[in-house]
Write a protein that holds these residues in place. Structure first.
Motif, PDB file in Angstrom:
ATOM      1  N   GLY A  91       0.789  -1.222   0.000  1.00  0.00           N
ATOM      2  CA  GLY A  91       0.000   0.000   0.000  1.00  0.00           C
ATOM      3  C   GLY A  91       0.820   1.271   0.000  1.00  0.00           C
ATOM      4  O   GLY A  91       0.278   2.343   0.158  1.00  0.00           O
ATOM      5  N   THR A  92       2.125   1.171  -0.186  1.00  0.00           N
ATOM      6  CA  THR A  92       2.960   2.364  -0.201  1.00  0.00           C
ATOM      7  C   THR A  92       3.843   2.350  -1.430  1.00  0.00           C
ATOM      8  O   THR A  92       3.981   1.346  -2.107  1.00  0.00           O
ATOM      9  N   PRO A 150      10.405 -12.799   4.568  1.00  0.00           N
ATOM     10  CA  PRO A 150       9.491 -11.741   5.015  1.00  0.00           C
ATOM     11  C   PRO A 150       8.025 -12.071   4.770  1.00  0.00           C
ATOM     12  O   PRO A 150       7.175 -11.814   5.618  1.00  0.00           O
ATOM     13  N   LYS A 151       7.719 -12.684   3.629  1.00  0.00           N
ATOM     14  CA  LYS A 151       6.329 -13.040   3.340  1.00  0.00           C
ATOM     15  C   LYS A 151       5.817 -14.058   4.352  1.00  0.00           C
ATOM     16  O   LYS A 151       4.698 -13.944   4.854  1.00  0.00           O
ATOM     17  N   ALA A 152       6.660 -15.051   4.678  1.00  0.00           N
ATOM     18  CA  ALA A 152       6.256 -16.047   5.671  1.00  0.00           C
ATOM     19  C   ALA A 152       6.034 -15.386   7.031  1.00  0.00           C
ATOM     20  O   ALA A 152       5.094 -15.743   7.753  1.00  0.00           O
ATOM     21  N   GLY A 187       6.812 -11.679  -5.209  1.00  0.00           N
ATOM     22  CA  GLY A 187       5.686 -12.484  -4.748  1.00  0.00           C
ATOM     23  C   GLY A 187       4.381 -11.713  -4.760  1.00  0.00           C
ATOM     24  O   GLY A 187       3.473 -12.007  -3.989  1.00  0.00           O
ATOM     25  N   GLY A 188       4.282 -10.705  -5.625  1.00  0.00           N
ATOM     26  CA  GLY A 188       3.067  -9.897  -5.711  1.00  0.00           C
ATOM     27  C   GLY A 188       3.016  -8.760  -4.710  1.00  0.00           C
ATOM     28  O   GLY A 188       2.077  -7.976  -4.713  1.00  0.00           O
ATOM     29  N   GLU A 244       8.005  -8.624 -14.097  1.00  0.00           N
ATOM     30  CA  GLU A 244       9.100  -9.359 -13.446  1.00  0.00           C
ATOM     31  C   GLU A 244       9.287  -8.907 -11.995  1.00  0.00           C
ATOM     32  O   GLU A 244       9.495  -9.731 -11.106  1.00  0.00           O
ATOM     33  N   ILE A 245       9.187  -7.619 -11.752  1.00  0.00           N
ATOM     34  CA  ILE A 245       9.287  -7.116 -10.377  1.00  0.00           C
ATOM     35  C   ILE A 245       8.142  -7.671  -9.536  1.00  0.00           C
ATOM     36  O   ILE A 245       8.347  -8.127  -8.412  1.00  0.00           O
TER      37      ILE A 245
END
Length: 180
Positions: A35-36, A137-139, A70-71, A64-65
């Motif tokens: 969101g930023t 970080p996602k985990a 991971g979205g 690609e980014i």
């Protein structure tokens, strides 16, 4: 144990307040892009890193980014295309018309800059190196969200069980670092 005493081991507050503070701190640590806008220079660094791998057009760079993060990060065309033009103006990138699209490539000067930039958000080795930057970080964020959900809607027994699982997970994660 009750809900307050079992959750009191989290954060600096008391009871569930401390848990919420800890979860918010964890979320903000790992979820900074959600969101930023990306910090200044990050789009530039990502473009240089990607073009060091192969020539691409603007939409490929954006996609690609997004894939490698991971979205979690999808830069807008309004940030990618002006950055590409700036890199062209600086002599770091060239653009060649191919099948109606501008395909961008690094110049020798661009390769030197991309190779010297150790702050690139994606490693030069490709998708496998990006996992290191996004998977953990996602985990962590996913865990924080699940923990927050248990704290909001779980019974006292469920909260106690979640605390035990988190305590065990913390010990096991530290044991990973303790190995040779």
């Amino acid at each position: 144990m009750n809900k307050t005493s079992s959750a009191g081991t989290f954060g600096t507050g008391t009871g569930l307040d401390g848990m919420w503070q800890a979860m918010e701190q964890l979320r903000s640590t790992f979820d900074r892009r959600e969101g930023t806008r990306a910090p200044r220079g990050e789009v530039r660094a990502a473009i240089l890193a990607l073009l060091a791998e192969r020539p691409m057009h603007g939409y490929q760079i954006i996609r690609e980014i997004e894939d490698r993060s991971g979205g979690d990060w999808k830069p807008s065309a309004g940030s990618v295309y002006p950055t590409l033009q700036l890199l062209i103006d600086e002599g770091l990138v060239t653009a060649e018309e191919t099948d109606g699209r501008k395909v961008h490539s690094l110049t020798e000067a661009g390769r030197a800059v991309a190779g010297a930039d150790d702050s690139m958000p994606f490693g030069a080795a490709g998708p496998s190196s990006s996992d290191r930057y996004t998977a953990l970080p996602k985990a962590g964020v996913d865990l924080a969200r699940a923990t927050a959900q248990v704290g909001r809607s779980g019974s006292p027994e469920q909260v106690d069980e979640a605390v035990a699982v988190l305590d065990d997970a913390r010990r096991r994660i530290y044991s990973i670092l303790a190995r040779d």
